[in-house]
Write an enzyme that holds these catalytic residues in place. Structure first.
Site: not given
Ligand code: XIL
Length: 380
Positions: A176, A291
């Site tokens: 991220e 994910e």
């Protein structure tokens, strides 16, 4: 006709019938695709593999993140992982908050609980994650100079990557990197690393990991880049620019992780996502779904309807990606609705439990599983 098939055919024909406000953010093609998958006879499955037996192989290895707290306590959980997964990912055991109680100290326990289980059962392991703005222990949040940041970062990566060399064959090196609302590559997420080292932290992280384990697949992982909402569109462009910039500098990035935490009421940006995956592929990198879960708090309550929708949406995501390239992994964030991070932030207003994952809370495969299995086997 099964109930799910009924629902999917009604989605395909009479969208209003289920009373979903604003129509359904899933394409007719995806609904039709999911219907086809679900109407195929379920392939015979062998009985659950026992510890030590070879994993099921498939053209795209499927895996799930694993909680080291629950793993030793729950034999059904262990059996499900052995039965369905080719690889696992420690869900938090490798994050700084778990592995780094103090500067110069490493606590391997939680990560090893998952990794030892994988070794015994001959499952692969992905590493998550070497650098993240989140899950930082207090001592590390206090790092205050660029020199100290670089020293801690390099030591961390050297120590952790070398310990699991040859075992963890794919690492989310940086997780991220971009700000939540980034529209340009320079809008990095604020963190100890970006604040003190700027964009250089990404370069340091990847170069250090590559030096320590030249054979490992090094991945840059991001979320919020999959749907048509303006924020996702902006971030997708920013992410593509960041990837290009790093590749132009020769930073050793081998794969791009598309997290796939999908707010299931949103539309997958099939064109935008396909174009991102096309660029990744043209830069000679792998694409991974790292994910996946279907965040279902805004979907209708009835379980069959929700399960049909999450299956169709999963179809749409995986279909979009696999039309461009064969991802090197499909990982879901958890395997069973019994344990998922989704309710931490996305509880349903009607009080019903979330159902974001391929197995239900009793470890029974859901329609979402059939869709994942279909792609994982290479659309056979
Ligand atoms: C989540 C875990 O699932 C939780 O158990 C933990 O408490 C917080 O982090 N994106 C990521 C993951 O990259 O590391 C996050 O995992 C979920 C969102």
């Amino acid at each position: 006709m099964t109930k799910i098939d009924d629902i999917l055919s009604s989605l395909a024909s009479r969208r209003g019938a289920l009373g979903i406000a604003g129509g359904l953010a899933v394409s007719a093609a995806a609904v039709a695709g999911a219907r086809t998958v679900l109407s195929q006879p379920v392939p015979a499955r062998t009985t659950p593999a026992s510890p030590g037996s070879a994993p099921v192989t498939g053209p795209i290895p499927y895996g799930a993140s694993v909680s080291s707290d629950d793993l030793p306590k729950d034999p059904d959980y262990q059996r499900a992982l052995i039965r369905y997964c080719q690889q696992v990912v420690p869900e938090y055991g490798l994050k700084w908050s778990s592995i780094r109680p103090a500067s110069g100290k490493f606590d391997w326990g939680p990560a090893d609980a998952v990794i030892d289980f994988a070794k015994v059962n001959r499952l692969g392991v992905r590493g998550h994650t070497l650098v993240w703005y989140e899950a930082m222990p207090d001592w590390a949040k206090k790092i205050s100079t660029a020199a100290e940041a670089e020293r801690e970062l390099v030591t961390h990566i050297e120590t952790v990557v070398s310990r699991y060399k040859g075992v963890i064959k794919s690492w989310d090196v940086v997780n991220e990197p971009l700000g939540e609302k980034a529209i340009s590559a320079s809008q990095l997420r604020s963190s100890v690393w970006s604040n003190l080292l700027g964009e250089r932290y990404l370069e340091i992280a990847f170069r250090t990991a590559a030096r320590v384990d030249p054979d490992c697949q090094l991945v840059l992982n991001e979320y919020g880049i999959e749907t048509t909402i303006p924020q996702d569109r902006g971030k997708r462009t920013a992410f593509r620019d960041l990837i290009r910039r790093l590749k132009d500098k020769g930073v050793p990035i081998h794969g791009i992780g598309i997290q796939g935490h999908i707010n299931a009421e949103r539309a997958i940006d099939t064109e935008g996502l396909a174009s991102l995956v096309g660029e990744i592929t043209s830069m000679k990198m792998a694409t991974l779904v790292t994910e996946l879960d279907m965040i279902d708090n805004k979907l209708p309550g009835p379980v069959e309807v929700r399960d049909a929708l999450t299956a169709a949406k999963t179809y749409e995501l995986l279909d979009t990606i696999t039309r461009v390239t064969r991802p090197s992994a499909i990982i879901t964030w958890g395997i069973t609705d019994k344990r998922t991070w989704v309710p931490m932030w996305n509880k349903r207003d009607d009080g019903r439990p979330n159902r974001p994952l391929p197995l239900d809370a009793d470890y029974r495969p859901k329609p979402m599983w059939s869709v994942i299995e279909y792609f994982s086997r290479g659309r056979a």
